[in-house]
Design a protein around this motif. Structure first.
Motif, mmCIF file in Angstrom:
data_model
loop_
_atom_site.group_PDB
_atom_site.id
_atom_site.type_symbol
_atom_site.label_atom_id
_atom_site.label_comp_id
_atom_site.label_asym_id
_atom_site.label_seq_id
_atom_site.Cartn_x
_atom_site.Cartn_y
_atom_site.Cartn_z
ATOM 1 N N TYR A 15 -4.281 -2.755 9.333
ATOM 2 C CA TYR A 15 -4.326 -1.693 8.343
ATOM 3 C C TYR A 15 -3.949 -0.365 8.996
ATOM 4 C CZ TYR A 15 -7.165 -5.368 6.322
ATOM 5 O OH TYR A 15 -7.611 -6.579 5.881
ATOM 6 N N GLN A 18 -4.745 3.508 7.920
ATOM 7 C CA GLN A 18 -5.295 4.548 7.044
ATOM 8 C C GLN A 18 -4.601 5.856 7.382
ATOM 9 O OE1 GLN A 18 -7.639 4.408 4.489
ATOM 10 N NE2 GLN A 18 -7.056 6.556 4.147
ATOM 11 N N SER A 75 -1.554 -1.987 4.267
ATOM 12 C CA SER A 75 -2.083 -3.270 4.698
ATOM 13 C C SER A 75 -0.945 -4.171 5.159
ATOM 14 C CB SER A 75 -2.829 -3.957 3.559
ATOM 15 O OG SER A 75 -3.938 -3.202 3.135
ATOM 16 N N ASN A 120 -4.278 9.790 6.502
ATOM 17 C CA ASN A 120 -4.880 10.957 5.860
ATOM 18 C C ASN A 120 -4.058 12.212 6.166
ATOM 19 O OD1 ASN A 120 -7.030 9.296 4.993
ATOM 20 N ND2 ASN A 120 -8.191 9.724 6.861
ATOM 21 N N THR A 178 -5.400 6.165 11.236
ATOM 22 C CA THR A 178 -6.313 5.246 11.915
ATOM 23 C C THR A 178 -5.821 3.819 11.714
ATOM 24 O OG1 THR A 178 -8.206 6.710 11.536
ATOM 25 C CG2 THR A 178 -8.674 4.426 12.114
ATOM 26 N N GLY A 198 0.782 -1.226 0.000
ATOM 27 C CA GLY A 198 0.000 0.000 0.000
ATOM 28 C C GLY A 198 0.814 1.276 0.000
ATOM 29 N N ARG A 227 -3.474 3.927 2.279
ATOM 30 C CA ARG A 227 -3.894 2.883 3.210
ATOM 31 C C ARG A 227 -2.901 1.733 3.128
ATOM 32 N NH1 ARG A 227 -8.024 -1.635 3.232
ATOM 33 N NH2 ARG A 227 -8.905 -1.723 5.344
ATOM 34 N N SER A 258 -3.821 10.806 0.861
ATOM 35 C CA SER A 258 -4.082 9.656 1.728
ATOM 36 C C SER A 258 -3.488 8.393 1.139
ATOM 37 C CB SER A 258 -5.590 9.458 1.907
ATOM 38 O OG SER A 258 -6.192 10.565 2.532
#
Length: 112
Positions: free
Chosen positions: A79, A81, A21, A83, A68, A8, A19, A17
């Motif tokens: 994961y 995330q 993994s 941003n 997150t 990712g 994400r 952003s």
């Protein structure tokens, strides 16, 4: 033996952003905390976030409110995330299980 594979990462502009993994294989992981560290060029590895087996998240102050962390125990996955990315977030991001098993890292570059 647990093996971790991150994915990712990539190049993103400031404010963008991504994400990340992390998939774990082998005997598993659902009872252990999982998390992310990162290492920027010329700097020491720093903690980013951790999620407990009870799915409680913890964040470094530098990413709180922007990143997150989550997990899916059925998929042996975690994961991240990310941003509102900043150039200071540029680093190799490493996934871990219980600070015992580590992935090979995925590169994140934040640049215009």
């Amino acid at each position: 033996q647990v093996q971790l594979v991150e994915s990712g990462g990539g190049l993103v502009q400031p404010g963008g952003s991504l994400r990340l993994s992390c998939v774990a294989s082998g005997s598993i992981v659902g009872i252990y905390p999982m998390g992310w560290y990162r290492q920027a060029p010329g700097k020491e590895r720093e903690w980013v976030a951790t999620i407990t087996s009870g799915v409680r998240p913890y964040y470094a102050d530098s990413v709180k409110g922007r990143f997150t962390i989550s997990r899916d125990n059925a998929r042996n996955s975690a994961y991240l995330q990310m941003n509102s990315l900043e150039p200071e977030d540029t680093a190799v991001y490493y996934c871990h299980v219980n600070n015992q098993y580590w992935g090979q890292g995925t590169h994140v570059t934040v640049s215009s």
